[in-house]
Structure formats: structure tokens, C-alpha cells
Design a protein around this motif. Structure first.
Motif, PDB file in Angstrom:
ATOM      1  N   MET A  41      41.782  35.219  38.867  1.00 25.21           N
ATOM      2  CA  MET A  41      42.687  34.807  39.918  1.00 25.21           C
ATOM      3  C   MET A  41      42.437  35.650  41.155  1.00 25.21           C
ATOM      4  O   MET A  41      41.897  36.736  41.084  1.00 25.21           O
ATOM      5  CB  MET A  41      44.120  35.017  39.386  1.00 25.21           C
ATOM      6  CG  MET A  41      45.175  34.323  40.188  1.00 25.21           C
ATOM      7  SD  MET A  41      44.824  32.598  40.459  1.00 25.21           S
ATOM      8  CE  MET A  41      44.422  32.574  42.154  1.00 25.21           C
ATOM      9  N   GLU A  77      43.750  32.989  34.345  1.00 19.66           N
ATOM     10  CA  GLU A  77      42.775  32.638  33.302  1.00 19.66           C
ATOM     11  C   GLU A  77      43.222  33.067  31.904  1.00 19.66           C
ATOM     12  O   GLU A  77      42.417  33.608  31.148  1.00 19.66           O
ATOM     13  CB  GLU A  77      41.422  33.274  33.639  1.00 19.66           C
ATOM     14  CG  GLU A  77      41.383  34.812  33.717  1.00 19.66           C
ATOM     15  CD  GLU A  77      41.434  35.337  35.138  1.00 19.66           C
ATOM     16  OE1 GLU A  77      42.037  34.668  35.998  1.00 19.66           O
ATOM     17  OE2 GLU A  77      40.878  36.416  35.400  1.00 19.66           O
ATOM     18  N   HIS A 134      38.451  26.926  38.677  1.00 15.16           N
ATOM     19  CA  HIS A 134      38.256  28.377  38.696  1.00 15.16           C
ATOM     20  C   HIS A 134      38.751  29.022  37.398  1.00 15.16           C
ATOM     21  O   HIS A 134      38.014  29.775  36.761  1.00 15.16           O
ATOM     22  CB  HIS A 134      38.971  28.969  39.912  1.00 15.16           C
ATOM     23  CG  HIS A 134      38.830  30.453  40.026  1.00 15.16           C
ATOM     24  ND1 HIS A 134      37.798  31.055  40.729  1.00 15.16           N
ATOM     25  CD2 HIS A 134      39.561  31.467  39.505  1.00 15.16           C
ATOM     26  CE1 HIS A 134      37.929  32.366  40.634  1.00 15.16           C
ATOM     27  NE2 HIS A 134      38.985  32.643  39.900  1.00 15.16           N
ATOM     28  N   GLU A 135      39.968  28.729  37.015  1.00 19.63           N
ATOM     29  CA  GLU A 135      40.522  29.418  35.839  1.00 19.63           C
ATOM     30  C   GLU A 135      39.811  28.990  34.553  1.00 19.63           C
ATOM     31  O   GLU A 135      39.659  29.786  33.625  1.00 19.63           O
ATOM     32  CB  GLU A 135      42.031  29.187  35.717  1.00 19.63           C
ATOM     33  CG  GLU A 135      42.861  29.477  36.974  1.00 19.63           C
ATOM     34  CD  GLU A 135      42.675  30.859  37.581  1.00 19.63           C
ATOM     35  OE1 GLU A 135      42.056  31.738  36.955  1.00 19.63           O
ATOM     36  OE2 GLU A 135      43.128  31.052  38.728  1.00 19.63           O
ATOM     37  N   HIS A 137      36.674  30.927  34.093  1.00 21.66           N
ATOM     38  CA  HIS A 137      36.915  32.267  33.547  1.00 21.66           C
ATOM     39  C   HIS A 137      36.861  32.317  32.025  1.00 21.66           C
ATOM     40  O   HIS A 137      36.756  33.404  31.450  1.00 21.66           O
ATOM     41  CB  HIS A 137      38.295  32.758  33.982  1.00 21.66           C
ATOM     42  CG  HIS A 137      38.319  33.467  35.303  1.00 21.66           C
ATOM     43  ND1 HIS A 137      37.466  34.503  35.606  1.00 21.66           N
ATOM     44  CD2 HIS A 137      39.120  33.304  36.392  1.00 21.66           C
ATOM     45  CE1 HIS A 137      37.745  34.946  36.836  1.00 21.66           C
ATOM     46  NE2 HIS A 137      38.731  34.238  37.335  1.00 21.66           N
ATOM     47  N   GLU A 172      34.919  37.702  38.658  1.00 19.87           N
ATOM     48  CA  GLU A 172      35.218  36.850  39.811  1.00 19.87           C
ATOM     49  C   GLU A 172      33.974  36.317  40.524  1.00 19.87           C
ATOM     50  O   GLU A 172      33.996  35.223  41.061  1.00 19.87           O
ATOM     51  CB  GLU A 172      36.129  37.594  40.790  1.00 19.87           C
ATOM     52  CG  GLU A 172      37.456  38.045  40.185  1.00 19.87           C
ATOM     53  CD  GLU A 172      38.316  36.913  39.628  1.00 19.87           C
ATOM     54  OE1 GLU A 172      37.995  35.728  39.867  1.00 19.87           O
ATOM     55  OE2 GLU A 172      39.305  37.218  38.941  1.00 19.87           O
ATOM     56  N   TYR A 232      34.628  37.839  44.925  1.00 15.50           N
ATOM     57  CA  TYR A 232      34.583  36.392  44.681  1.00 15.50           C
ATOM     58  C   TYR A 232      33.408  35.769  45.444  1.00 15.50           C
ATOM     59  O   TYR A 232      32.401  35.358  44.864  1.00 15.50           O
ATOM     60  CB  TYR A 232      35.878  35.722  45.142  1.00 15.50           C
ATOM     61  CG  TYR A 232      37.101  36.130  44.368  1.00 15.50           C
ATOM     62  CD1 TYR A 232      37.631  35.275  43.408  1.00 15.50           C
ATOM     63  CD2 TYR A 232      37.731  37.349  44.581  1.00 15.50           C
ATOM     64  CE1 TYR A 232      38.761  35.620  42.690  1.00 15.50           C
ATOM     65  CE2 TYR A 232      38.858  37.705  43.873  1.00 15.50           C
ATOM     66  CZ  TYR A 232      39.369  36.849  42.933  1.00 15.50           C
ATOM     67  OH  TYR A 232      40.477  37.200  42.216  1.00 15.50           O
TER      68      TYR A 232
HETATM   69 ZN   LIG Z   1      39.531  34.466  39.199  1.00 18.01          ZN
END
Ligand SMILES: [Zn+2]
Length: 551
Positions: free
Chosen positions: A1, A304, A339-340, A343, A362, A414
Motif C-alpha cells: 500500500m 495486501e 496493486h494489492e 503483492h 513496492e 514504488y
Molecule cells: Zn503496495
């Protein structure tokens, strides 16, 4: 995150009576002893290996309290009689017992040092019972700060979730709060008001009706899990699900959403199996088939949490309806789902040992957004998305932070992390090999905690080229490599400047529109070229370009 907060432990709640941990305080006073107790493998942590947790708690939204126990099983590695267990105020550790005997303990901030009475025999597996309770830290702007979010749904029902990346799981339960040691399996028994449900990690083993206005949900995680991946989600949930035919066979994909959002979710979560398809292609099988995969609606943006990814992106595309890349590609999918879920491979399967290496989580996961885009919209779309992330990169501090202090200070892990991976892919210049590396990482470091060095060495080894200086420059220094070139006397001279000694990234350029690879080093290289030659550096390389003509 996405995180921005820097966490400081500010309370030193008692003096130590026992002389226990021998952790040094950093000489420049940037960090405190509490940072070291939080972020290093102290002697009171190093001697034992976590095997099992049973977290058995009641969560009362009316009083915003948690009460309960955590059973900690561990294997003795070396001799010691003092064990460190972390729990953050205002929660209090009320009692610690082993084999029925009450144990003495002291604390320094969140670090509790419990003196064990029974001799800890090397090789034996022992069990510690911890009773605790109180009002945990309330998350004000989850998931950025962390703690418990106590919210309500639109029908007035309690809607509760935990999030604690960086801050640490000890903000809501007593544990070994360091990333290097993951528990092998975990049972969570969460008691909640009987009109609500708790959704945690892994699979639901059963639900007890306690006939006292509460129910207990028993969730079992059959795989190693890191501390911040453990979570509770309490609300008036409704469930739907599907079976996804994945690389390792049928995968249960279950969705728990607020009753009011069921219709929206049934449509929107069609993105979930697509995400699974793209990431299994790039990264290999989903790493937790035994535990299934869940998307769970939460009262904050998302996190995540392993096998129960939490979701709070309002059923919108993009990041709350916006595109972080500015290219438009980020509006083709849901940022939080993509995104999550990414992870699950980088954070949950491959987990950093120390938060200094946060780019491993990330950077790869931000890069996964580009790979998702590439899978569905083509290679150039994915590349454009990754390049679009550059706008926000400051290149002011290194991506790798300070070790052993749980520091959240990192330079754009990121977007810069994603662009470094994208650049290395260009240098490898072999898409099959690159995909093999991404899948190989997840196979080689399956369910492991790692250092960045392990990741770097693996990539170099499998690429057949030493990227050590490239990693040193991008991860351990802040400035971008500068490609300098000049035309003079019928030749082009070129080199890297502003880089670590030995930096040797090959570079793809277009000279008069024709593709050309330049083995560029820190000393000047020469090639025949007229002064009117046009040169354009392939924009997929994340570098600065400088024509030094006239200087
Ligand atoms: Zn993340």
C-alpha cells in the motif's frame, strides 16, 4: 500500500529492571533505542523460531476494545531464558504463562521481555500464552497511519478493519513484530457481535454461536504469513465467489462485501480473475492455493493482507478514479485490485526481512501494474504506464533505507522501483528470459523472507550479466545515471557520469533512426560518427541524457 507517514515511538513507558537487550543506539541520534528494539533482530528474538500462533480475541466495536489471548509456539535455536514479545500501548499485556506457570516481564515501550522459568532446550518446541487487552490505537487515516478503523456502513452497522504495515502488528496483538521470522501457520478465532461477520486470512474452519450475542469465526492460515499481513475485518458482509482454473488447479476466489454493495461488487470484481490470470502468467502460480484468495471490503483504501486482500476503492477504476501514471492506462483497471493482488507475489510470497528493502515489495508491485497493462493492452501500453510513473520521482534519497530500525524513509520505492526493473528488462533485451526471472524469483524464494542482495544476485545470475553496479546506483544512491555524449572529429564520445565507479549499463539508442546498442561505461568510449548524426536514447531507459557539445 502507499505510505507516507514516518512512525515514531514516543513513549518510554517504564525503566528496565532486567538488563536484557544489547542493542546499540545510532551515533547520530537519528534513531532511538526503541527503533532498534523494533527494527533489529535482538538477542531476545534471535534465539527462537516462530512456528504457530493462535490469536483468540473478542472485538467489541461498541467500546472499541480488544480482549483475548495469543498462543505463541516456537522452536528453540540457541540458549536463552528471556523472550521478546511486542505489544504497543495503549494495549496492555496482562499475563504471560508457560506450562501453567505465571511469568515475570518488564517492558521498554512496545518491547516486552518475558523471563521464562522452564529451561529452553535447544530443538524443543515450546508454547507461550499471552493475555492482553484494551483500546488499540485507532487508525485516523488508514492505511497510511495504521491501527484499527472503527467505521459504520450506510445502514449504521459497525464496519471495522485492521491495517498496520510499517507500524507493525503489535499495534493490535502481541507478537514477534519483526519481518524476518514468519509464523508457519496461524489460527485466528475472532469473536464479534452475532449480527456481524469477521473475515480474516486463510480459510474459515467454522463459526461458533456463543449464545451470548456473539459469534466466533475461526480462520486458519496454512502458509507462512508476515505480521502485517494478518488482519480482521468485521462488518455486515455478504459473500459470493467463484472457482478460478489456475496454473496449480482450481483456486477458490471468494468475495466479501458490504450488503449495500453486492450488486456493484458482482460486476466490478470480474476484474479479480483477470488479475489472477495476468499475474500467474508473469509471476507463476498464486502462492497460497491452500488458503484460497479473497477480496474483502474494508473501511479504508486497501492493503495486501495475505489471501484476504482488503478493498476500499469504491468500485472505481484507477486510484479512486484517477490515474497515477497520467497516461490513461491506469483508468483501464482498478488500482487496488491490481496493486494489492500483485503483492501476493511480492510482499506475501517473497517478503523483505528488513523494511529498508521495501522496494522489493513496492517496486515489483508497482511494476506489476505495468505488466497487468501489458498483458491486456500490449507491450507499449505497459511501458507507457511505467514511464508515466516517472513524473513523481524526486531522486533525492536512495530507495534503500536504514537497516535495523524499521525506518519508513525511502526514495520513491514504488515508481522508481518500477522504472529500475523496466530499465533492467531493456538491458536484458529478452522478454522470455525476463519473464523467466520474474517467475524464477517466486519459485526460488517461495514463502521466504529475503534481503535485497538475494534478489539482486538472482537477477544478475539468471540474466547472465552483473547488474551489481546498476543496483548500487539506483537503489543505494539517489541520482539518476547521466548519459553524456559529444560529437567531435568524426567520432562520437560517450560515457556514464554521476554514477558509482564501475557502472556499466548497456544502452539502446537510435542513431539516424537506426537501433544501436552502446556498451556504455564510466570512461569515454568512441565510435565513428559524423557530427550531423542524430541520436535518440530509447526512452524506456530511466536515465538522464546530456549532450556535452561545447562544454
Ligand atoms: Zn503496495
Amino acid at each position: 500500500m502507499k505510505r507516507v507517514a514516518i512512525i515514531l515511538f514516543t513513549t518510554l513507558s517504564s525503566f528496565m529492571i532486567l538488563q536484557t537487550s544489547k542493542v546499540d543506539v545510532s551515533p547520530d541520534n537519528k534513531y532511538t533505542r526503541l527503533d532498534s528494539l523494533r527494527g533489529s533482530i535482538t538477542p531476545e528474538r534471535a534465539w527462537w523460531d516462530l512456528t504457530y500462533y493462535h490469536l483468540d480475541i473478542s472485538v467489541d466495536p461498541a467500546t472499541k476494545t480488544i480482549q483475548g489471548t495469543n498462543r505463541v509456539d516456537y522452536k528453540v535455536l540457541t540458549e536463552n531464558q528471556v523472550i521478546q514479545i511486542d505489544l504497543q500501548a495503549p494495549l496492555t499485556l496482562n499475563r504471560a504463562t508457560q506450562n501453567g506457570q505465571k511469568l515475570e516481564f518488564t517492558n521498554e515501550g512496545p518491547a516486552h521481555f518475558i523471563v521464562l522459568k522452564d529451561k529452553q532446550e535447544i530443538g524443543s518446541v515450546n508454547s507461550l500464552m499471552l493475555s492482553y487487552g484494551g483500546k488499540p490505537v485507532e487508525a485516523v487515516r488508514a492505511p497510511w497511519d495504521g491501527g484499527i478503523s472503527w467505521a459504520k456502513d450506510s445502514n449504521g452497522n459497525d464496519f471495522v478493519g485492521s491495517s498496520c504495515q510499517g507500524l507493525g502488528a503489535s499495534v493490535w496483538w502481541p507478537c514477534k513484530d519483526h519481518m524476518y521470522d514468519e509464523v508457519d501457520s496461524m489460527l485466528m478465532s475472532i469473536t464479534v457481535p452475532d449480527h456481524l461477520m469477521d473475515i480474516s486470512n486463510g480459510r474459515l474452519r467454522g463459526v461458533d454461536d456463543n449464545k451470548d450475542g456473539t459469534k466466533t469465526y475461526h480462520w486458519f492460515v496454512n502458509n507462512p504469513i508476515n505480521n502485517y499481513g494478518v488482519n480482521i475485518n468485521i462488518g455486515d458482509y455478504v459473500h459470493f465467489g467463484e472457482v478460478y482454473e489456475g496454473e496449480n488447479g482450481p483456486l477458490d476466489m471468494d468475495y466479501y462485501v458490504l450488503r449495500e454493495n453486492l450488486k456493484k461488487a458482482k460486476k466490478h470484481f470480474k476484474l479479480a480473475p483477470k488479475t489472477m490470470e495476468a499475474f500467474e502468467y508473469w509471476f507463476g502460480p498464486y502462492p497460497f492455493y491452500e488458503d484460497g484468495f479473497k477480496l474483502v471490503e474494508a473501511p479504508y483504501l486497501g492493503m495486501e493482507h495475505q489471501s484476504s486482500v482488503t478493498y476500499g476503492n469504491d468500485y472505481q477504476y484507477g486510484y479512486k478514479g484517477t490515474d497515477l501514471s497520467g497516461t490513461g492506462w491506469g483508468l483501464k483497471w482498478d488500482y487496488i485490485i491490481t496493486h494489492e493482488t500483485g503483492h501476493e507475489w511480492f510482499a506475501n510470497n517473497i517478503t523483505y526481512k528488513d523494511m529498508a528493502d521495501m522496494w522489493v515489495h513496492e517496486g515489483f508491485t508497482c511494476y506489476s501494474e505495468g505488466l497487468y497493462t501489458e498483458y491486456f493492452f500490449g507491450k507499449e501500453a505497459g511501458a507507457e504506464y511505467i514511464r508515466g510513473q516517472r513524473a513523481g520521482i524526486k531522486n533525492v534519497i536512495p530507495m534503500i533505507g536504514d537497516y535495523e530500525v524499521n525506518s519508513e524513509e525511502h526514495g520513491n520505492v514504488y515508481s522508481k522501483g518500477a522504472n529500475v526493473l523496466h530499465t533492467i528488462r531493456q538491458a536484458i533485451n529478452d522478454d522470455d528470459k525476463w519473464r523467466g526471472i520474474l517467475r524464477g524469483l517466486n519459485e526460488t524464494f517461495y514463502h521466504q523472507t529475503v534481503t535485497t542482495q538475494q534478489i539482486e544476485e538472482y537477477i544478475s545470475e539468471k540474466a547472465g550479466r552483473n547488474f551489481q553496479y546498476v543496483f548500487d546506483q539506483y537503489l543505494r544512491n539517489s541520482s539518476l545515471p547521466v548519459f553524456e555524449y559529444v560529437f567531435r572529429d568524426g567520432k562520437m564520445a560517450y560515457r556514464w557520469s554521476g554514477v558509482v565507479e564501475g557502472f556499466d549499463l548497456p544502452l539502446k539508442v537510435y542513431m539516424n533512426g537506426k537501433e544501436q546498442w552502446l556498451e556504455t561505461k564510466t570512461n569515454w568510449q568512441f565510435m565513428d560518427a559524423d557530427e550531423d548524426t542524430t541520436i535518440e536514447v530509447d526512452r524506456n531507459f530511466y536515465v538522464t541524457v546530456l549532450n556535452v557539445m561545447g562544454s
